[in-house]
Scaffold this active site. Sequence first.
Site, PDB file in Angstrom:
ATOM      1  N   ASP A  66       0.802  -1.227   0.000  1.00 29.78           N
ATOM      2  CA  ASP A  66       0.000   0.000   0.000  1.00 29.78           C
ATOM      3  C   ASP A  66       0.836   1.279   0.000  1.00 29.78           C
ATOM      4  O   ASP A  66       0.356   2.346   0.412  1.00 29.78           O
ATOM      5  CB  ASP A  66      -0.983  -0.018   1.177  1.00 29.78           C
ATOM      6  CG  ASP A  66      -2.131  -0.983   0.915  1.00 29.78           C
ATOM      7  OD1 ASP A  66      -2.590  -1.039  -0.245  1.00 29.78           O
ATOM      8  OD2 ASP A  66      -2.548  -1.693   1.845  1.00 29.78           O
ATOM      9  N   ASP A 100      -7.150  -4.063  -4.976  1.00 30.48           N
ATOM     10  CA  ASP A 100      -6.875  -2.723  -4.458  1.00 30.48           C
ATOM     11  C   ASP A 100      -5.556  -2.167  -5.010  1.00 30.48           C
ATOM     12  O   ASP A 100      -5.330  -0.969  -5.051  1.00 30.48           O
ATOM     13  CB  ASP A 100      -6.779  -2.715  -2.924  1.00 30.48           C
ATOM     14  CG  ASP A 100      -7.680  -3.709  -2.231  1.00 30.48           C
ATOM     15  OD1 ASP A 100      -7.967  -4.771  -2.824  1.00 30.48           O
ATOM     16  OD2 ASP A 100      -8.077  -3.456  -1.094  1.00 30.48           O
TER      17      ASP A 100
HETATM   18  N1  GLY Z   1      -7.344  -1.476   0.565  1.00 32.50           N
HETATM   19  C1  GLY Z   1      -8.009  -2.019   1.671  1.00 32.50           C
HETATM   20  C2  GLY Z   1      -9.455  -1.773   1.663  1.00 32.50           C
HETATM   21  O1  GLY Z   1     -10.021  -1.300   0.684  1.00 32.50           O
HETATM   22  O2  GLY Z   1     -10.068  -2.034   2.696  1.00 32.50           O
END
Ligand code: GLY
Length: 372
Positions: free
Chosen positions: A97, A157
């Site tokens: 992330d 994601d």
């Molecule tokens: N990227 C983690 C979520 O969307 O919860």
Amino acid sequence: MAERSLDRKQIQSELDRCVAVLEKNMKRFGTDFPSACATDGRYRIKKNDDWTNGFWTGMLWMAYEYTGRDAFKELALQNVASFEQRLEEHFVLDHHDIGFLYSLSVAAAWKITGDESIRPLVIRAADVLMARFQERGGFIQAWGKAGDPKEFRLIIDSLLNLPLLYTAFEMTGEARYREVAETHYQNVIHHIVRDDFSTYHTFYFDAETGKPDHGATHQGFSDQSCWARGQAWAILGMPLHRRLSGMEFTEEEQTLYSGVLEYFESHLPKDGMPYWDLIFTDGSDQPRDSSALAVAACGMLEMGNTARAEEMVLTLKEGASSEVEPESEGILLHGVYAYAEGKGVDEPNLWGDYFYMEALYRLWNPDWNPYW
Ligand code: GLY
């Protein structure tokens, strides 16, 4: 359904409200950060230690661009110093992330201030992300120790982490950033989208051979259901990749994109606010995930579909704006973080707040240069 649109006055009043919530929150959080999601409408005070801290800084930057008020810029720059320290200490950065974190904080700072001393930070952050690329399989590993067979997977994601690599490419001209982004992107769209255009949340590869293996969920209802926010990450992530790579959608990508969007749209309940997983439909008492709709609205704006984006933002304003709960520290009510863990269920969360504000700001200022 008749087309519903927002007028500039409504957009302005909602943006003014975002600014007021941020001003109130700044007093409480100072140089610390709000937690990923709220509890009873209040965020916890935390250090810079989660995947969500960039959303807070990104909102400060947007508030600065919208109002021109120095207080927002000053705090955003203090946040940038915190992100630099986090990089120095490699503090909670063993995950993918890095794009969510560093695009909205450090890359945004570089774009807004033009301060060239920030450039190396962006590149260092991109290198941390690059280090998670698995040659075998050709993807950026989402979580866990790099190469761990139990965690040898990508997640949908991740599309939002790729813009950081394109920024590093823009800064350095080094093709490796673009190549990794492109290889990862191709693996996401070819493995995570099912034949019916719903999506898996995560997709595993065989750690020995690198061959695609199987899809599974992490935050959705089941391995075969379609997590609403995952579908929304694709609705925004694919056009972001199109803009940043400078490559128009191929016919195949266009088919995939139209299918993914249609699946999302046709699984919305009548009031337009998604349930947290698209397996649930009208009549269900499951919670909604407003943040999925906020992400999708930004996707519509990235696609140039302003009319649909306005409808989505109006649905959010009417069904989830915290104007009806003035005590709330969130901007957008009724999100779901991780249902199975009971985390942030029917609560505001930082990305819901961020993407709602981003959608409003994109509508307000169509010439805006996004931080992605
Ligand atoms: N990227 C983690 C979520 O969307 O919860």
